[in-house]
Design a protein around this motif. Structure first.
Motif, PDB file in Angstrom:
ATOM      1  N   ILE A  71       0.839  -1.202   0.000  1.00 47.47           N
ATOM      2  CA  ILE A  71       0.000   0.000   0.000  1.00 47.47           C
ATOM      3  C   ILE A  71       0.872   1.250   0.000  1.00 47.47           C
ATOM      4  O   ILE A  71       0.615   2.212  -0.735  1.00 47.47           O
ATOM      5  CB  ILE A  71      -0.941  -0.009   1.223  1.00 47.47           C
ATOM      6  N   ALA A  72       1.940   1.243   0.816  1.00 49.34           N
ATOM      7  CA  ALA A  72       2.829   2.401   0.883  1.00 49.34           C
ATOM      8  C   ALA A  72       3.524   2.646  -0.451  1.00 49.34           C
ATOM      9  O   ALA A  72       3.647   3.789  -0.915  1.00 49.34           O
ATOM     10  CB  ALA A  72       3.862   2.206   1.985  1.00 49.34           C
ATOM     11  N   ALA A  73       3.971   1.565  -1.104  1.00 50.65           N
ATOM     12  CA  ALA A  73       4.637   1.716  -2.398  1.00 50.65           C
ATOM     13  C   ALA A  73       3.671   2.252  -3.446  1.00 50.65           C
ATOM     14  O   ALA A  73       4.038   3.133  -4.250  1.00 50.65           O
ATOM     15  CB  ALA A  73       5.209   0.368  -2.841  1.00 50.65           C
ATOM     16  N   ARG A  74       2.448   1.752  -3.453  1.00 50.50           N
ATOM     17  CA  ARG A  74       1.446   2.268  -4.397  1.00 50.50           C
ATOM     18  C   ARG A  74       1.167   3.734  -4.130  1.00 50.50           C
ATOM     19  O   ARG A  74       0.934   4.514  -5.067  1.00 50.50           O
ATOM     20  CB  ARG A  74       0.158   1.451  -4.273  1.00 50.50           C
ATOM     21  N   GLY A  78       4.744  -2.465  -5.397  1.00 50.80           N
ATOM     22  CA  GLY A  78       5.170  -2.985  -4.110  1.00 50.80           C
ATOM     23  C   GLY A  78       5.778  -4.365  -4.236  1.00 50.80           C
ATOM     24  O   GLY A  78       5.882  -4.928  -5.338  1.00 50.80           O
ATOM     25  N   PRO A  79       6.198  -4.965  -3.117  1.00 46.33           N
ATOM     26  CA  PRO A  79       6.867  -6.271  -3.161  1.00 46.33           C
ATOM     27  C   PRO A  79       5.995  -7.397  -3.691  1.00 46.33           C
ATOM     28  O   PRO A  79       6.474  -8.275  -4.406  1.00 46.33           O
ATOM     29  CB  PRO A  79       7.264  -6.504  -1.697  1.00 46.33           C
ATOM     30  N   ILE A  80       4.703  -7.387  -3.358  1.00 45.03           N
ATOM     31  CA  ILE A  80       3.817  -8.449  -3.825  1.00 45.03           C
ATOM     32  C   ILE A  80       3.621  -8.346  -5.330  1.00 45.03           C
ATOM     33  O   ILE A  80       3.710  -9.346  -6.072  1.00 45.03           O
ATOM     34  CB  ILE A  80       2.464  -8.380  -3.092  1.00 45.03           C
ATOM     35  N   ASP A  81       3.349  -7.145  -5.826  1.00 43.24           N
ATOM     36  CA  ASP A  81       3.150  -6.933  -7.261  1.00 43.24           C
ATOM     37  C   ASP A  81       4.403  -7.318  -8.042  1.00 43.24           C
ATOM     38  O   ASP A  81       4.323  -8.004  -9.077  1.00 43.24           O
ATOM     39  CB  ASP A  81       2.793  -5.469  -7.508  1.00 43.24           C
ATOM     40  N   VAL A 119       6.523 -13.965 -12.477  1.00 40.17           N
ATOM     41  CA  VAL A 119       6.062 -15.256 -12.982  1.00 40.17           C
ATOM     42  C   VAL A 119       6.110 -15.255 -14.506  1.00 40.17           C
ATOM     43  O   VAL A 119       6.388 -16.285 -15.136  1.00 40.17           O
ATOM     44  CB  VAL A 119       4.641 -15.558 -12.470  1.00 40.17           C
ATOM     45  N   VAL A 120       5.878 -14.101 -15.123  1.00 44.27           N
ATOM     46  CA  VAL A 120       5.844 -13.999 -16.582  1.00 44.27           C
ATOM     47  C   VAL A 120       6.915 -13.045 -17.110  1.00 44.27           C
ATOM     48  O   VAL A 120       7.631 -13.365 -18.059  1.00 44.27           O
ATOM     49  CB  VAL A 120       4.448 -13.535 -17.066  1.00 44.27           C
ATOM     50  N   PHE A 121       7.031 -11.866 -16.503  1.00 40.85           N
ATOM     51  CA  PHE A 121       7.947 -10.855 -17.019  1.00 40.85           C
ATOM     52  C   PHE A 121       9.379 -11.138 -16.561  1.00 40.85           C
ATOM     53  O   PHE A 121       9.616 -11.962 -15.668  1.00 40.85           O
ATOM     54  CB  PHE A 121       7.501  -9.461 -16.561  1.00 40.85           C
ATOM     55  N   ALA A 122      10.332 -10.426 -17.158  1.00 41.75           N
ATOM     56  CA  ALA A 122      11.751 -10.634 -16.867  1.00 41.75           C
ATOM     57  C   ALA A 122      12.039 -10.308 -15.407  1.00 41.75           C
ATOM     58  O   ALA A 122      11.733  -9.203 -14.946  1.00 41.75           O
ATOM     59  CB  ALA A 122      12.608  -9.761 -17.782  1.00 41.75           C
ATOM     60  N   LEU A 163      10.984 -16.931   0.885  1.00 41.58           N
ATOM     61  CA  LEU A 163      11.350 -15.894   1.859  1.00 41.58           C
ATOM     62  C   LEU A 163      12.582 -15.118   1.409  1.00 41.58           C
ATOM     63  O   LEU A 163      12.664 -13.905   1.613  1.00 41.58           O
ATOM     64  CB  LEU A 163      11.607 -16.525   3.228  1.00 41.58           C
ATOM     65  N   LEU A 164      13.530 -15.819   0.791  1.00 41.77           N
ATOM     66  CA  LEU A 164      14.728 -15.132   0.308  1.00 41.77           C
ATOM     67  C   LEU A 164      14.357 -14.112  -0.765  1.00 41.77           C
ATOM     68  O   LEU A 164      14.843 -12.983  -0.767  1.00 41.77           O
ATOM     69  CB  LEU A 164      15.723 -16.146  -0.245  1.00 41.77           C
ATOM     70  N   VAL A 165      13.463 -14.515  -1.685  1.00 41.01           N
ATOM     71  CA  VAL A 165      13.028 -13.594  -2.738  1.00 41.01           C
ATOM     72  C   VAL A 165      12.202 -12.459  -2.140  1.00 41.01           C
ATOM     73  O   VAL A 165      12.390 -11.280  -2.483  1.00 41.01           O
ATOM     74  CB  VAL A 165      12.210 -14.351  -3.801  1.00 41.01           C
ATOM     75  N   ALA A 166      11.280 -12.811  -1.244  1.00 39.75           N
ATOM     76  CA  ALA A 166      10.435 -11.779  -0.627  1.00 39.75           C
ATOM     77  C   ALA A 166      11.270 -10.790   0.170  1.00 39.75           C
ATOM     78  O   ALA A 166      10.950  -9.595   0.216  1.00 39.75           O
ATOM     79  CB  ALA A 166       9.394 -12.439   0.274  1.00 39.75           C
ATOM     80  N   GLY A 167      12.343 -11.282   0.806  1.00 42.95           N
ATOM     81  CA  GLY A 167      13.213 -10.375   1.546  1.00 42.95           C
ATOM     82  C   GLY A 167      13.833  -9.336   0.640  1.00 42.95           C
ATOM     83  O   GLY A 167      13.943  -8.156   1.005  1.00 42.95           O
ATOM     84  N   ARG A 168      14.229  -9.749  -0.567  1.00 44.29           N
ATOM     85  CA  ARG A 168      14.800  -8.796  -1.531  1.00 44.29           C
ATOM     86  C   ARG A 168      13.756  -7.783  -1.970  1.00 44.29           C
ATOM     87  O   ARG A 168      14.019  -6.572  -2.025  1.00 44.29           O
ATOM     88  CB  ARG A 168      15.350  -9.576  -2.732  1.00 44.29           C
ATOM     89  N   LYS A 169      12.553  -8.249  -2.277  1.00 39.22           N
ATOM     90  CA  LYS A 169      11.497  -7.336  -2.719  1.00 39.22           C
ATOM     91  C   LYS A 169      11.081  -6.387  -1.592  1.00 39.22           C
ATOM     92  O   LYS A 169      10.825  -5.200  -1.825  1.00 39.22           O
ATOM     93  CB  LYS A 169      10.273  -8.132  -3.181  1.00 39.22           C
ATOM     94  N   THR A 170      11.022  -6.924  -0.389  1.00 37.57           N
ATOM     95  CA  THR A 170      10.669  -6.088   0.760  1.00 37.57           C
ATOM     96  C   THR A 170      11.723  -5.011   0.991  1.00 37.57           C
ATOM     97  O   THR A 170      11.400  -3.857   1.280  1.00 37.57           O
ATOM     98  CB  THR A 170      10.521  -6.962   2.019  1.00 37.57           C
ATOM     99  N   GLY A 171      12.995  -5.396   0.860  1.00 41.42           N
ATOM    100  CA  GLY A 171      14.061  -4.427   1.024  1.00 41.42           C
ATOM    101  C   GLY A 171      13.981  -3.298   0.019  1.00 41.42           C
ATOM    102  O   GLY A 171      14.195  -2.123   0.353  1.00 41.42           O
ATOM    103  N   ASP A 172      13.654  -3.633  -1.236  1.00 40.79           N
ATOM    104  CA  ASP A 172      13.512  -2.589  -2.264  1.00 40.79           C
ATOM    105  C   ASP A 172      12.403  -1.605  -1.900  1.00 40.79           C
ATOM    106  O   ASP A 172      12.559  -0.386  -2.065  1.00 40.79           O
ATOM    107  CB  ASP A 172      13.217  -3.230  -3.619  1.00 40.79           C
ATOM    108  N   ALA A 173      11.285  -2.140  -1.393  1.00 43.50           N
ATOM    109  CA  ALA A 173      10.176  -1.251  -1.003  1.00 43.50           C
ATOM    110  C   ALA A 173      10.567  -0.378   0.191  1.00 43.50           C
ATOM    111  O   ALA A 173      10.238   0.812   0.238  1.00 43.50           O
ATOM    112  CB  ALA A 173       8.942  -2.087  -0.666  1.00 43.50           C
ATOM    113  N   TRP A 174      11.292  -0.973   1.157  1.00 45.81           N
ATOM    114  CA  TRP A 174      11.742  -0.217   2.320  1.00 45.81           C
ATOM    115  C   TRP A 174      12.632   0.951   1.892  1.00 45.81           C
ATOM    116  O   TRP A 174      12.529   2.064   2.412  1.00 45.81           O
ATOM    117  CB  TRP A 174      12.526  -1.120   3.265  1.00 45.81           C
TER     118      TRP A 174
END
Length: 450
Positions: free
Chosen positions: A38-41, A47-50, A56-59, A145-156
């Protein structure tokens, strides 16, 4: 019979609070991800989820990270299943590569690894039961979790740049005089090595997560045969550092020498935003520091140095491995320190804070694993106190530190070394003591009585 039933009831009573704890942690983590989304949007970006769903499809942003995540998941598989998983992942990536090449789209591999991770999750839910289902889901969760940690860090990092318009680099740079301005010194050394040294350090700096996976795979090498995970491993420390570190960024926003005193990097910063173009040839002057405004693009991700924190965690967890792994862990730590300082991403004061930060977290996680005792409580409390004292001194005593380097420099080093000594001493007490089995002494033959 009674003792067997009693043991089962005790085991069930022990597992129930652990299950509740993991459930609560999962709910909190999901809520945290949604809040970051929500904060990233709100700030006009994904955001990390998006970002994770799009891969899954894009690069993907990082193909090596996705394959490293799949490698973590495969510790629960047999060798035959691992070969199948790798073959499927490579096959899917070949198809994606050909399609992107045909449409002249952005090229990157890694989709196949993500598909295998998600496929294993589906198999765990639909084709596995009991402990086998739980084990496979844990493996998938570890990889994701390893991937989510990277995405979460980018949003942070995005949030820090948007919500902290001013930074404290002048305070940290002045305090860094107590250590001899190591970023300026190492920066000149890296420039003197030319492109070869810079490329090596850059690769080490970027591929830190891959090094962590190598150490973790070694730690989890017996999961497939023992059908259970060890109680403590590197990923736990890695993720905890990544979760707590950005909170310090919000409290103590710093961008780094290359941004505050140089021309910037990664397309952010610039000489027009810097105090002056001083890094790495001219150390900053000793003067009263002030808050300084900065752009809304550069992450405030300097205090503490999380790259140093992660490299320290890799070094700690590689100590029980074979010689080549111990050497690799030491090399990665030294090279990471060289990169963080030599590229102007961090000050020396950040490095000290990062080491103390890691040892405190590692001590806390190990204390949770084995049960809190007096030594664990004392070590965590001492590490947290030293870390807080470092931040307070950087903020409120930088001028005094710069004017008396022969006093405050050794004090900073001594504070870090005291935490290191406390951790090593306490960790040795926590190690299981090998019990030496002594064979019963055979009685000496007695002379026959005639």
């Amino acid at each position: 019979m009674f003792s067997r039933i009693n043991c089962k009831s005790m085991l069930a009573a022990w597992r129930q609070p652990r299950a509740m704890l993991w459930t609560a942690a999962s709910v909190v983590a999901l809520g945290f991800l949604v809040a970051l989304e929500i904060a990233a949007r709100h700030y006009g970006t994904r955001g990390p989820i998006d970002n994770q769903v799009r891969e899954v499809v894009f690069a993907p942003k990082s193909g090596p990270l996705l394959y490293a995540s799949m490698a973590l998941m495969m510790v629960v598989l047999t060798w035959r299943q691992r070969i199948i998983a790798i073959s499927v992942a490579v096959g899917i990536d070949v198809v994606f590569f050909l399609v992107r090449w045909a449409f002249d789209a952005k090229m990157m591999f890694g989709n196949g690894a993500l598909w295998v991770l998600l496929g294993c999750a589906v198999i765990a839910v639909t084709r596995r039961t009991g402990r086998e289902r739980a084990l496979l889901l844990k493996g998938v969760g570890l990889g994701l979790l390893l991937v989510a940690g990277r995405k979460t860090g980018d949003a942070w990092l995005l949030i820090t740049s948007k919500t902290r318009p001013t930074v404290l680099d002048q305070y940290v740079a002045v305090a860094d005089h107590a250590l001899g301005n190591p970023s300026w010194v190492v920066g000149r050394m890296v420039k003197a090595t030319g492109p070869i040294g810079a490329h090596v350090l850059d690769y080490v700096y970027i591929q830190l997560a891959v090094a962590a996976v190598i150490v973790t795979v070694y730690q989890l090498r017996n999961v497939a045969t023992e059908r259970r995970f060890p109680s403590h491993h590197l990923v736990r420390t890695f993720l905890t550092i990544g979760l707590l570190g950005p909170a310090i960024y919000m409290i103590f926003p710093v961008v780094g020498p290359i941004f505050a005193y140089g021309t910037g990097a990664f397309g952010t910063g610039g000489e027009h935003l810097a105090v002056a173009n001083l890094w790495p040839h001219t150390p900053p002057p000793i003067a009263a520091p002030h808050h300084m405004p900065f752009d809304e693009l550069t992450p405030r991700n300097c205090m503490p140095s999380l790259h140093t924190a992660w490299a320290t965690a890799i070094f700690i967890h590689s100590r029980k491995g074979p010689r080549i792994l111990r050497y690799a862990g030491a090399f990665w730590l030294i090279a990471t320190l060289g990169a963080t300082l030599g590229f102007g991403y961090h000050y020396g004061t950040d490095i000290i804070a990062g080491v103390v930060f890691t040892l405190t977290i590692e001590a806390g996680l190990r204390a949770i694993e084995r049960g809190w005792d007096r030594s664990g409580i004392q070590l965590v409390a001492y590490g947290a106190t030293v870390f807080a004292a470092l931040l307070v001194s950087y903020r409120y005593l930088p001028l005094q530190m710069a004017e008396h380097p022969w006093v405050f420099g050794p004090l900073l080093i001594l504070a870090m070394v005291s935490v290191i000594y406390g951790y090593v001493r306490t960790a040795k007490r926590w190690e299981p003591v090998a019990v030496k089995v002594v064979a019963p002494r055979q009685p000496e033959p007695q002379p026959e009585l005639v």
